[in-house]
Design a protein around this motif. Sequence first.
Motif, PDB file in Angstrom:
ATOM      1  N   SER B  74       0.627  -1.117   0.068  1.00 51.02           N
ATOM      2  CA  SER B  74      -0.244   0.025  -0.359  1.00 51.02           C
ATOM      3  C   SER B  74       1.114   1.164   0.147  1.00 51.02           C
ATOM      4  O   SER B  74       0.480   1.810  -1.072  1.00 51.02           O
ATOM      5  CB  SER B  74      -0.541   0.459   0.631  1.00 51.02           C
ATOM      6  OG  SER B  74      -1.046  -1.344   1.480  1.00 51.02           O
ATOM      7  N   SER B  76       3.524   1.620  -1.384  1.00 52.28           N
ATOM      8  CA  SER B  76       4.798   1.345  -2.405  1.00 52.28           C
ATOM      9  C   SER B  76       3.755   2.337  -3.471  1.00 52.28           C
ATOM     10  O   SER B  76       4.311   3.112  -4.157  1.00 52.28           O
ATOM     11  CB  SER B  76       5.238   0.184  -2.629  1.00 52.28           C
ATOM     12  OG  SER B  76       5.461   0.232  -4.212  1.00 52.28           O
ATOM     13  N   LYS B  77       2.478   1.442  -3.089  1.00 50.89           N
ATOM     14  CA  LYS B  77       1.693   2.564  -4.732  1.00 50.89           C
ATOM     15  C   LYS B  77       1.228   4.154  -4.193  1.00 50.89           C
ATOM     16  O   LYS B  77       1.318   4.608  -4.717  1.00 50.89           O
ATOM     17  CB  LYS B  77       0.326   1.441  -4.297  1.00 50.89           C
ATOM     18  CG  LYS B  77      -0.522   0.608  -5.300  1.00 50.89           C
ATOM     19  CD  LYS B  77      -1.644  -0.489  -4.865  1.00 50.89           C
ATOM     20  CE  LYS B  77      -1.464  -1.489  -5.122  1.00 50.89           C
ATOM     21  NZ  LYS B  77      -3.036  -2.254  -4.676  1.00 50.89           N
ATOM     22  N   LYS B  80       3.949   6.208  -5.199  1.00 49.15           N
ATOM     23  CA  LYS B  80       4.161   6.115  -6.751  1.00 49.15           C
ATOM     24  C   LYS B  80       2.989   8.072  -6.637  1.00 49.15           C
ATOM     25  O   LYS B  80       3.899   8.022  -8.662  1.00 49.15           O
ATOM     26  CB  LYS B  80       3.428   5.142  -7.768  1.00 49.15           C
ATOM     27  CG  LYS B  80       4.958   4.040  -7.621  1.00 49.15           C
ATOM     28  CD  LYS B  80       4.527   3.049  -8.048  1.00 49.15           C
ATOM     29  CE  LYS B  80       5.939   2.185  -7.960  1.00 49.15           C
ATOM     30  NZ  LYS B  80       5.429   0.807  -7.388  1.00 49.15           N
ATOM     31  N   CYS B  81       2.634   8.136  -6.675  1.00 45.92           N
ATOM     32  CA  CYS B  81       1.729   9.785  -6.706  1.00 45.92           C
ATOM     33  C   CYS B  81       2.610  10.496  -6.492  1.00 45.92           C
ATOM     34  O   CYS B  81       2.244  11.960  -6.840  1.00 45.92           O
ATOM     35  CB  CYS B  81       0.785   9.279  -5.779  1.00 45.92           C
ATOM     36  SG  CYS B  81      -0.561   7.896  -5.856  1.00 45.92           S
TER      37      CYS B  81
END
Lengths: 14, 260
Positions: B74, B76-77, B80-81
């Motif tokens: 979570s 990591s995702k 990425k933003c």
Amino acid sequence: KSSQASLMNFFSKK
Amino acid sequence: MLEARLPQASILKKIVESVKDLVSQANFDCSDSGISFQAMDESNIALSSFLLRADGFDPYRCDRNLSLGIKFASLSKILKCAGNDDVVIIRYMDDADILSLVFESPNNERISEFDIKLLDIDSEYLSIPDQEFECKVKMSSSEFSRICRDLMTIGASVVIDATKEGVKFSATGDDGSGSVLLKQSGSIDNEGRGVVGTSVEMVEPVSLELSLKYLNNFTKAAPLSDSVAINMSNGIPVMFQFDVGDIGYIRYFLAPQIKD
């Protein structure tokens, strides 16, 4: 031939 | 509460990328000295840890010791933003079940905020004996990545031999064998031709066999640092350290393979 040791053979739990 | 402002999101992005395939979830331990983490992989073969010191943040505020349970996939995702040059503000309000991440663009015209649900993780901490290693190798981290990747094409494990001459990585498999020798930079018989940045400081020669699968995972930390320190003693876990600028480090411990 060799086998993979575990960290638990070397480190103890706190 | 915790409020920690990290001037460059890329540091946090790289740290999370370098542990997320080894550990699925773990506690971030926050105190007035900084943010740290320690966790083993599921097979208890590798331990990953990092430390980001409080002075790497500006400002940093942590009123009491906190253990914040994070699911790395979570995090990591969400990271990425964030743009690489964004500022990240990590914020936790006491007794909340979320951690807030605020990303500010360099010109401060775009501010995004994401909340990540925290997990209740009962983590086991290992006490790692404070020991002097028989051999300390320091080498280029990109060279280390290349060697691990190249030798993976030959076999599943690598033997690292460190001597006064330098450090040799060898692999053997069903189809053949391969090795790479890095001579110490500036040694007399290698003047001017040495691989830049390899040094071996040793009390006695060390030879260890290690799983390449894990080493290839550790090389994900190479973007954080130009060099990697490999600290070894015969028959005990190896410590790999990638410095994160002068504000902290990522360390991996890997149990060796033992001859039957």
